[in-house]
Scaffold this active site. Sequence first.
Site, PDB file in Angstrom:
ATOM      1  N   LYS A 125       0.843  -1.255   0.077  1.00  0.00           N
ATOM      2  CA  LYS A 125       0.061   0.040  -0.056  1.00  0.00           C
ATOM      3  C   LYS A 125       0.774   1.301   0.068  1.00  0.00           C
ATOM      4  O   LYS A 125       0.409   2.107  -0.232  1.00  0.00           O
ATOM      5  CB  LYS A 125      -0.920   0.055   1.133  1.00  0.00           C
ATOM      6  CG  LYS A 125      -0.220   0.384   2.635  1.00  0.00           C
ATOM      7  CD  LYS A 125      -1.289   0.333   3.587  1.00  0.00           C
ATOM      8  CE  LYS A 125      -0.659   0.718   4.880  1.00  0.00           C
ATOM      9  NZ  LYS A 125      -1.657   0.979   6.010  1.00  0.00           N
ATOM     10  N   ASP A 126       2.182   1.164   0.448  1.00  0.00           N
ATOM     11  CA  ASP A 126       2.969   2.324   0.299  1.00  0.00           C
ATOM     12  C   ASP A 126       3.692   2.537  -0.888  1.00  0.00           C
ATOM     13  O   ASP A 126       4.503   3.779  -1.191  1.00  0.00           O
ATOM     14  CB  ASP A 126       4.294   2.129   1.475  1.00  0.00           C
ATOM     15  CG  ASP A 126       3.467   2.106   2.940  1.00  0.00           C
ATOM     16  OD1 ASP A 126       2.576   2.613   3.083  1.00  0.00           O
ATOM     17  OD2 ASP A 126       4.128   1.452   3.869  1.00  0.00           O
ATOM     18  N   ARG A 148      -7.375   8.896   4.685  1.00  0.00           N
ATOM     19  CA  ARG A 148      -8.760   7.855   4.289  1.00  0.00           C
ATOM     20  C   ARG A 148      -9.608   7.481   5.411  1.00  0.00           C
ATOM     21  O   ARG A 148     -10.701   7.640   5.550  1.00  0.00           O
ATOM     22  CB  ARG A 148      -8.214   6.709   3.601  1.00  0.00           C
ATOM     23  CG  ARG A 148      -9.067   5.496   3.329  1.00  0.00           C
ATOM     24  CD  ARG A 148      -8.320   4.438   2.775  1.00  0.00           C
ATOM     25  NE  ARG A 148      -7.300   3.876   3.901  1.00  0.00           N
ATOM     26  CZ  ARG A 148      -7.620   2.933   4.837  1.00  0.00           C
ATOM     27  NH1 ARG A 148      -8.904   2.921   5.240  1.00  0.00           N
ATOM     28  NH2 ARG A 148      -6.468   2.759   5.783  1.00  0.00           N
ATOM     29  N   ARG A 149      -8.727   7.019   6.508  1.00  0.00           N
ATOM     30  CA  ARG A 149      -9.669   6.809   7.735  1.00  0.00           C
ATOM     31  C   ARG A 149     -10.424   7.968   8.363  1.00  0.00           C
ATOM     32  O   ARG A 149     -11.665   7.806   8.792  1.00  0.00           O
ATOM     33  CB  ARG A 149      -8.713   6.214   8.694  1.00  0.00           C
ATOM     34  CG  ARG A 149      -8.254   4.792   8.366  1.00  0.00           C
ATOM     35  CD  ARG A 149      -7.182   4.378   9.438  1.00  0.00           C
ATOM     36  NE  ARG A 149      -6.573   3.061   9.036  1.00  0.00           N
ATOM     37  CZ  ARG A 149      -5.173   2.827   9.125  1.00  0.00           C
ATOM     38  NH1 ARG A 149      -4.192   3.715   9.580  1.00  0.00           N
ATOM     39  NH2 ARG A 149      -4.667   1.411   8.675  1.00  0.00           N
ATOM     40  N   ARG A 161       1.276   9.738  14.477  1.00  0.00           N
ATOM     41  CA  ARG A 161       2.213   8.750  13.715  1.00  0.00           C
ATOM     42  C   ARG A 161       3.260   8.156  14.710  1.00  0.00           C
ATOM     43  O   ARG A 161       3.146   8.041  15.884  1.00  0.00           O
ATOM     44  CB  ARG A 161       3.216   9.588  12.601  1.00  0.00           C
ATOM     45  CG  ARG A 161       4.265  10.579  13.249  1.00  0.00           C
ATOM     46  CD  ARG A 161       4.997  11.320  12.377  1.00  0.00           C
ATOM     47  NE  ARG A 161       5.662  10.547  11.474  1.00  0.00           N
ATOM     48  CZ  ARG A 161       6.896  10.764  11.065  1.00  0.00           C
ATOM     49  NH1 ARG A 161       7.329  12.066  10.998  1.00  0.00           N
ATOM     50  NH2 ARG A 161       7.575   9.719  10.071  1.00  0.00           N
ATOM     51  N   ARG A 186       1.496   4.085  19.108  1.00  0.00           N
ATOM     52  CA  ARG A 186       0.482   4.703  18.877  1.00  0.00           C
ATOM     53  C   ARG A 186      -0.652   3.896  19.934  1.00  0.00           C
ATOM     54  O   ARG A 186      -1.547   4.543  20.596  1.00  0.00           O
ATOM     55  CB  ARG A 186      -0.165   3.931  17.513  1.00  0.00           C
ATOM     56  CG  ARG A 186       0.689   4.589  16.229  1.00  0.00           C
ATOM     57  CD  ARG A 186       0.063   4.401  14.988  1.00  0.00           C
ATOM     58  NE  ARG A 186       0.939   5.302  13.738  1.00  0.00           N
ATOM     59  CZ  ARG A 186       0.588   5.428  12.891  1.00  0.00           C
ATOM     60  NH1 ARG A 186      -0.757   5.508  12.491  1.00  0.00           N
ATOM     61  NH2 ARG A 186       1.288   6.043  12.087  1.00  0.00           N
ATOM     62  N   CYS A 196      -0.459   7.268  -2.692  1.00  0.00           N
ATOM     63  CA  CYS A 196      -0.818   6.150  -1.699  1.00  0.00           C
ATOM     64  C   CYS A 196      -1.217   6.646  -0.611  1.00  0.00           C
ATOM     65  O   CYS A 196      -2.040   5.884   0.208  1.00  0.00           O
ATOM     66  CB  CYS A 196       0.454   5.518  -1.425  1.00  0.00           C
ATOM     67  SG  CYS A 196       1.840   6.050  -0.739  1.00  0.00           S
TER      68      CYS A 196
END
Length: 333
Positions: free
Chosen positions: A92-93, A140-141, A158, A164, A252
């Site tokens: 995905k990156d 996106r989230r 991040r 996190r 991305c």
Amino acid sequence: MAGRNGTLTGSGARTVRIGTRASLLARTQTDIVASALTAAGATVEIVTISTSGDRSQAAGTPIAQTGVGVFVTALREALLAGEIDVAVHSYKDLPTAGVPGLVLAAVPAREDPRDALVARDGMVLGELPPGAVLGTGSPRRIAQIGALGLGLEIVPIRGNVDTRIGKVTRGELDGVVLARAGLARLGRVGEVTEVLDPLQVLPAPAQGALACECRGEDEPLAALLRETLHDAGVATAVTAERAVLAGLGSPCNAPVGALAEIVEDLDDDGRVVDRLSLRAMATTADGALVRASATGETEDAERIGRELADELIADGAEPKGTVADDVPRPPAD
């Protein structure tokens, strides 16, 4: 297996150098590839590549100031310089544009691509009270969870998984949203309080998938990676998902979600056949969500993704730039 670049298995085999970032997740993902190559008889060496992104994370520099592609770029530069032979990426990156001289040799089996919530007191998303603070570094989230109308305060974060989740355990946040795939690879799925339904929150294109890159001239290694690791079904699905991203001209990290699945269907003669089912979302200029879906033949994965991107744009999704024509493609079946 032998070629102009040397024998890869058996007596006198050359060592295959696999590049990785220093993070625990990156090393874990690299170990998946290294273990498969070792089982196939290859001799491997893990080479850690330090990136400016890793150093900026340690210093707490915001991601916008370092660029989301610094991790991929560092590994690709090491490949082109001959410092490593294989780069293992979180698919995905990867930017949608390819790099001359490099090939996407294999797409291994995929972890569960869905997003996951880790929240205080074992709560699911709908149980978090209005005003609860939820952390995620993904536009996106942010767009999709915000559209649920739960009254949550969503803040950018991040850092690695420990950083996190630590913000939740210390009470700094009420919850964080991460990719379930990373938690699974790290053996931390037990900390998940809810796996988010893609009907509400579509994952990033190619989330949960890995991509193995090598130099195009190293044909024996590309063949070994394919024979050892490649999953054609996963490659078909992520090709469709990333074609949506490319069709929108989006980077991305854009607020674009896509999820493709290979599903069984009946043809006109009543025979069971495989079809591709693709769902996608993007945002309009004012931040509203646009969704679309399509089905088709598995061999048309890229075309289906491109056409779905066109449909999203026709429905108001904001294209982010020029459509990329040189999308890195997995090897053919």
